[in-house]
Scaffold this motif. Structure first.
Motif, PDB file in Angstrom:
ATOM      1  N   ALA A  64       0.824  -1.205   0.000  1.00  0.00           N
ATOM      2  CA  ALA A  64       0.000   0.000   0.000  1.00  0.00           C
ATOM      3  C   ALA A  64       0.857   1.252   0.000  1.00  0.00           C
ATOM      4  CB  ALA A  64      -0.935   0.008   1.209  1.00  0.00           C
ATOM      5  N   GLY A  65       0.278   2.325  -0.474  1.00  0.00           N
ATOM      6  CA  GLY A  65       0.870   3.652  -0.422  1.00  0.00           C
ATOM      7  C   GLY A  65      -0.175   4.632   0.066  1.00  0.00           C
ATOM      8  N   GLU A  66       0.212   5.526   0.972  1.00  0.00           N
ATOM      9  CA  GLU A  66      -0.741   6.454   1.595  1.00  0.00           C
ATOM     10  C   GLU A  66      -0.145   7.851   1.675  1.00  0.00           C
ATOM     11  OE1 GLU A  66      -2.694   3.635   4.984  1.00  0.00           O
ATOM     12  OE2 GLU A  66      -0.777   4.577   5.440  1.00  0.00           O
ATOM     13  N   VAL A  67      -1.014   8.830   1.654  1.00  0.00           N
ATOM     14  CA  VAL A  67      -0.645  10.202   1.979  1.00  0.00           C
ATOM     15  C   VAL A  67      -1.275  10.498   3.331  1.00  0.00           C
ATOM     16  CG1 VAL A  67      -0.867  12.626   1.331  1.00  0.00           C
ATOM     17  CG2 VAL A  67      -0.485  10.899  -0.427  1.00  0.00           C
ATOM     18  N   LEU A  68      -0.441  10.948   4.286  1.00  0.00           N
ATOM     19  CA  LEU A  68      -0.892  11.162   5.660  1.00  0.00           C
ATOM     20  C   LEU A  68      -0.792  12.625   6.047  1.00  0.00           C
ATOM     21  CD1 LEU A  68       1.095   8.229   7.298  1.00  0.00           C
ATOM     22  CD2 LEU A  68      -1.310   8.216   6.660  1.00  0.00           C
ATOM     23  N   PHE A  69      -1.822  13.127   6.707  1.00  0.00           N
ATOM     24  CA  PHE A  69      -1.759  14.432   7.366  1.00  0.00           C
ATOM     25  C   PHE A  69      -1.204  14.154   8.750  1.00  0.00           C
ATOM     26  CE2 PHE A  69      -3.794  17.689  10.083  1.00  0.00           C
ATOM     27  CZ  PHE A  69      -3.148  18.794   9.546  1.00  0.00           C
ATOM     28  N   LYS A  70       0.012  14.659   9.039  1.00  0.00           N
ATOM     29  CA  LYS A  70       0.756  14.254  10.225  1.00  0.00           C
ATOM     30  C   LYS A  70       1.389  15.470  10.900  1.00  0.00           C
ATOM     31  CE  LYS A  70       3.913  10.457  11.171  1.00  0.00           C
ATOM     32  NZ  LYS A  70       4.759   9.432  10.574  1.00  0.00           N
ATOM     33  N   PRO A  71       0.587  16.296  11.599  1.00  0.00           N
ATOM     34  CA  PRO A  71       1.158  17.476  12.252  1.00  0.00           C
ATOM     35  C   PRO A  71       1.875  17.116  13.555  1.00  0.00           C
ATOM     36  CG  PRO A  71      -1.165  17.342  12.720  1.00  0.00           C
ATOM     37  CD  PRO A  71      -0.861  16.216  11.777  1.00  0.00           C
ATOM     38  N   ASP A  72       2.864  17.908  13.903  1.00  0.00           N
ATOM     39  CA  ASP A  72       3.537  17.765  15.199  1.00  0.00           C
ATOM     40  C   ASP A  72       2.790  18.673  16.174  1.00  0.00           C
ATOM     41  OD1 ASP A  72       5.191  17.635  17.402  1.00  0.00           O
ATOM     42  OD2 ASP A  72       7.031  17.887  16.247  1.00  0.00           O
ATOM     43  N   LEU A  73       2.276  18.113  17.273  1.00  0.00           N
ATOM     44  CA  LEU A  73       1.528  18.917  18.237  1.00  0.00           C
ATOM     45  C   LEU A  73       2.401  19.953  18.930  1.00  0.00           C
ATOM     46  CD1 LEU A  73      -0.883  16.294  19.826  1.00  0.00           C
ATOM     47  CD2 LEU A  73      -1.309  17.915  17.977  1.00  0.00           C
ATOM     48  N   GLY A  74       3.717  19.853  18.776  1.00  0.00           N
ATOM     49  CA  GLY A  74       4.630  20.857  19.307  1.00  0.00           C
ATOM     50  C   GLY A  74       4.446  22.209  18.647  1.00  0.00           C
ATOM     51  N   GLN A  75       3.774  22.261  17.494  1.00  0.00           N
ATOM     52  CA  GLN A  75       3.458  23.532  16.836  1.00  0.00           C
ATOM     53  C   GLN A  75       2.408  24.301  17.629  1.00  0.00           C
ATOM     54  OE1 GLN A  75       2.164  22.609  12.867  1.00  0.00           O
ATOM     55  NE2 GLN A  75       3.968  21.380  12.437  1.00  0.00           N
ATOM     56  N   VAL A  76       1.590  23.584  18.394  1.00  0.00           N
ATOM     57  CA  VAL A  76       0.522  24.196  19.178  1.00  0.00           C
ATOM     58  C   VAL A  76       0.982  24.484  20.603  1.00  0.00           C
ATOM     59  CG1 VAL A  76      -1.827  23.869  20.024  1.00  0.00           C
ATOM     60  CG2 VAL A  76      -1.186  22.991  17.789  1.00  0.00           C
ATOM     61  N   ASP A  77       1.635  23.498  21.216  1.00  0.00           N
ATOM     62  CA  ASP A  77       2.087  23.612  22.592  1.00  0.00           C
ATOM     63  C   ASP A  77       3.453  22.937  22.707  1.00  0.00           C
ATOM     64  OD1 ASP A  77       2.490  23.635  25.317  1.00  0.00           O
ATOM     65  OD2 ASP A  77       0.603  22.642  25.831  1.00  0.00           O
ATOM     66  N   ARG A  78       4.439  23.644  23.218  1.00  0.00           N
ATOM     67  CA  ARG A  78       5.797  23.096  23.294  1.00  0.00           C
ATOM     68  C   ARG A  78       5.894  21.839  24.142  1.00  0.00           C
ATOM     69  NH1 ARG A  78      10.488  27.535  23.357  1.00  0.00           N
ATOM     70  NH2 ARG A  78      10.113  28.232  21.237  1.00  0.00           N
ATOM     71  N   ASN A  79       5.017  21.676  25.109  1.00  0.00           N
ATOM     72  CA  ASN A  79       5.027  20.480  25.949  1.00  0.00           C
ATOM     73  C   ASN A  79       4.631  19.223  25.181  1.00  0.00           C
ATOM     74  OD1 ASN A  79       5.776  21.954  28.229  1.00  0.00           O
ATOM     75  ND2 ASN A  79       3.634  22.421  28.705  1.00  0.00           N
ATOM     76  N   LYS A  81       5.624  18.527  22.058  1.00  0.00           N
ATOM     77  CA  LYS A  81       6.559  18.322  20.949  1.00  0.00           C
ATOM     78  C   LYS A  81       6.912  16.844  20.827  1.00  0.00           C
ATOM     79  CE  LYS A  81      10.822  19.822  18.918  1.00  0.00           C
ATOM     80  NZ  LYS A  81      11.995  20.651  18.995  1.00  0.00           N
ATOM     81  N   GLY A  82       6.869  16.342  19.615  1.00  0.00           N
ATOM     82  CA  GLY A  82       7.200  14.945  19.356  1.00  0.00           C
ATOM     83  C   GLY A  82       6.008  14.015  19.313  1.00  0.00           C
ATOM     84  N   ILE A  83       4.813  14.518  19.588  1.00  0.00           N
ATOM     85  CA  ILE A  83       3.602  13.708  19.472  1.00  0.00           C
ATOM     86  C   ILE A  83       2.943  14.082  18.157  1.00  0.00           C
ATOM     87  CG2 ILE A  83       1.350  13.164  20.465  1.00  0.00           C
ATOM     88  CD1 ILE A  83       2.529  13.926  23.191  1.00  0.00           C
ATOM     89  N   ARG A  84       2.773  13.088  17.286  1.00  0.00           N
ATOM     90  CA  ARG A  84       2.294  13.355  15.933  1.00  0.00           C
ATOM     91  C   ARG A  84       1.093  12.469  15.587  1.00  0.00           C
ATOM     92  NH1 ARG A  84       7.266  13.157  12.045  1.00  0.00           N
ATOM     93  NH2 ARG A  84       5.913  14.473  10.822  1.00  0.00           N
ATOM     94  N   PRO A  85      -0.125  12.931  15.853  1.00  0.00           N
ATOM     95  CA  PRO A  85      -1.295  12.166  15.408  1.00  0.00           C
ATOM     96  C   PRO A  85      -1.410  12.270  13.888  1.00  0.00           C
ATOM     97  CG  PRO A  85      -1.991  14.240  16.344  1.00  0.00           C
ATOM     98  CD  PRO A  85      -0.505  14.154  16.542  1.00  0.00           C
TER      99      PRO A  85
END
Length: 145
Positions: A64-79, A81-85
């Motif tokens: 399979a091949g997928e395109v994922l929307f994968k933001p880093d939550l560190g853009q919203v809150d520095r605490n 950072k590194g969590i990427r839903p």
């Protein structure tokens, strides 16, 4: 069948050229499976992921091949950072030993970065074959950048 295999080989080789960013190792249940994937960033919050999973009970394969929307939550809150839903989808081919089934592949999950080069992820995936078959599974894996 032969055209499908040639197309998938070309996609895999093209994906390798794009995906020099992360290699994924994947374990899935149910059905029990083992796989390898490649992931490449496309834009700031978008990524392409291509992978192949082997299900030994069949034996059968899922490519399979997928395109994922994968933001880093560190853009919203520095605490955070590194969590990427992430969520996304693409096309996949399920090869159960007989005739291959082409279908839609959907993913929803979260990746947690342990450091800048290593992350672990938990993913829920669903494969809808255009011919009517479908199955869902949970994937646990690691990304190595």
């Amino acid at each position: 069948m032969r055209k499908t295999l040639v197309l998938l080989t070309l996609l895999a080789l093209g994906g390798m050229g794009l995906a020099q960013r992360a290699v994924s190792f994947r374990l899935s249940l149910p059905p029990a499976g083992l796989g390898v994937g490649l992931e490449a960033p496309l834009e700031r919050n978008l990524a392409f992921r291509g992978y192949g999973d082997l299900f030994p009970s069949g034996p059968s394969f899922l490519l399979a091949g997928e395109v994922l929307f994968k933001p880093d939550l560190g853009q919203v809150d520095r605490n955070l950072k590194g969590i990427r839903p992430y969520f996304g989808g693409g096309l996949g081919v399920f090869i159960p030993g007989g005739s291959p089934e082409v279908g839609l592949q959907l993913s929803l999950g979260v990746e947690v970065l342990l450091d800048s080069r290593t992350g672990i992820f938990l993913d829920g995936e669903y494969f809808y074959a255009f011919g009517g078959g479908r199955f869902g599974r949970t994937v646990l894996g690691a990304n190595l950048r």
